[in-house]
Design a protein around this motif. Sequence first.
Motif, PDB file in Angstrom:
ATOM      1  N   VAL A  22      -0.089  -3.555   4.032  1.00  0.00           N
ATOM      2  CA  VAL A  22      -0.876  -2.914   2.981  1.00  0.00           C
ATOM      3  C   VAL A  22      -2.300  -2.814   3.478  1.00  0.00           C
ATOM      4  CG1 VAL A  22      -1.681  -3.068   0.597  1.00  0.00           C
ATOM      5  CG2 VAL A  22       0.581  -3.975   1.202  1.00  0.00           C
ATOM      6  N   LYS A  23      -2.866  -1.584   3.532  1.00  0.00           N
ATOM      7  CA  LYS A  23      -4.260  -1.367   3.927  1.00  0.00           C
ATOM      8  C   LYS A  23      -4.890  -0.462   2.882  1.00  0.00           C
ATOM      9  CE  LYS A  23      -3.606  -1.746   8.890  1.00  0.00           C
ATOM     10  NZ  LYS A  23      -3.613  -1.024  10.149  1.00  0.00           N
ATOM     11  N   ASN A  24      -5.891  -0.980   2.161  1.00  0.00           N
ATOM     12  CA  ASN A  24      -6.565  -0.257   1.081  1.00  0.00           C
ATOM     13  C   ASN A  24      -5.527   0.289   0.094  1.00  0.00           C
ATOM     14  OD1 ASN A  24      -9.032  -0.840   2.293  1.00  0.00           O
ATOM     15  ND2 ASN A  24      -8.988   1.035   3.508  1.00  0.00           N
ATOM     16  N   ASN A  25      -5.414   1.610   0.006  1.00  0.00           N
ATOM     17  CA  ASN A  25      -4.481   2.262  -0.923  1.00  0.00           C
ATOM     18  C   ASN A  25      -3.163   2.652  -0.255  1.00  0.00           C
ATOM     19  OD1 ASN A  25      -5.127   2.370  -3.568  1.00  0.00           O
ATOM     20  ND2 ASN A  25      -5.953   4.445  -3.567  1.00  0.00           N
ATOM     21  N   GLU A  26      -3.044   2.463   1.050  1.00  0.00           N
ATOM     22  CA  GLU A  26      -1.871   2.895   1.787  1.00  0.00           C
ATOM     23  C   GLU A  26      -0.940   1.734   2.075  1.00  0.00           C
ATOM     24  OE1 GLU A  26      -3.053   5.032   5.279  1.00  0.00           O
ATOM     25  OE2 GLU A  26      -3.819   6.721   4.119  1.00  0.00           O
ATOM     26  N   VAL A  27       0.372   2.008   1.894  1.00  0.00           N
ATOM     27  CA  VAL A  27       1.375   0.982   2.115  1.00  0.00           C
ATOM     28  C   VAL A  27       2.389   1.518   3.117  1.00  0.00           C
ATOM     29  CG1 VAL A  27       3.152  -0.435   1.019  1.00  0.00           C
ATOM     30  CG2 VAL A  27       1.106   0.163  -0.256  1.00  0.00           C
ATOM     31  N   VAL A  28       2.676   0.731   4.152  1.00  0.00           N
ATOM     32  CA  VAL A  28       3.702   1.096   5.127  1.00  0.00           C
ATOM     33  C   VAL A  28       4.964   0.335   4.748  1.00  0.00           C
ATOM     34  CG1 VAL A  28       4.370   1.067   7.560  1.00  0.00           C
ATOM     35  CG2 VAL A  28       1.971   1.472   6.934  1.00  0.00           C
TER      36      VAL A  28
END
Length: 183
Positions: A22-28
């Motif tokens: 999870v980075k800021n608003n983006e999820v892998v």
Amino acid sequence: MLTKGDKVSVLDEAINGTVVSVKNNEVVIETEDGFMMTFFVNELLKMQESSNLMNSIKRIDLDEISKEKTEPKPRSFVKEKKDKREIAAPEFDLHIEKLVPNKRGMSNYDILTLQTETAKRHIEFAIRNRIPKIVFIHGVGEGILKAELDFLLGRYDGIDFQDANYQKYGLGATEVYFRQNNK
């Protein structure tokens, strides 16, 4: 908030997977098929663990379910409701084959005249004997006999007529109702 290892489902697509980062608003996420895909947080829905899900469901009596499956259910069908006072209306078939043994030598005018005279005779009999309803079977054809029958019925006072029950007769019959005074 999503964390690494959470099970998630993509909202507008049929994709499920596990959160990898999870980075800021983006999820892998890693999908169930092994692909790495990136989504925004608002596109994902965190799924509950299956053990929590089982605890939230009410206990169901397995004996009751197996009993339901083994007992045959009564077949249901819609039966046409009939009024107890309603008697079967007399039906008169105006097809020429039903009126004469052989139509050879008869013109179309002769056939139509015989059919309308027969209908007239039945109408007057019903009026005399206070029969509340009769049915004329005229068939579909080109509609000439039906039109002639409508014209004939329109000349009588106290008579209502309409197409007969479609399920029983199709488009080839007319119901005639006689309004009668109680004398």
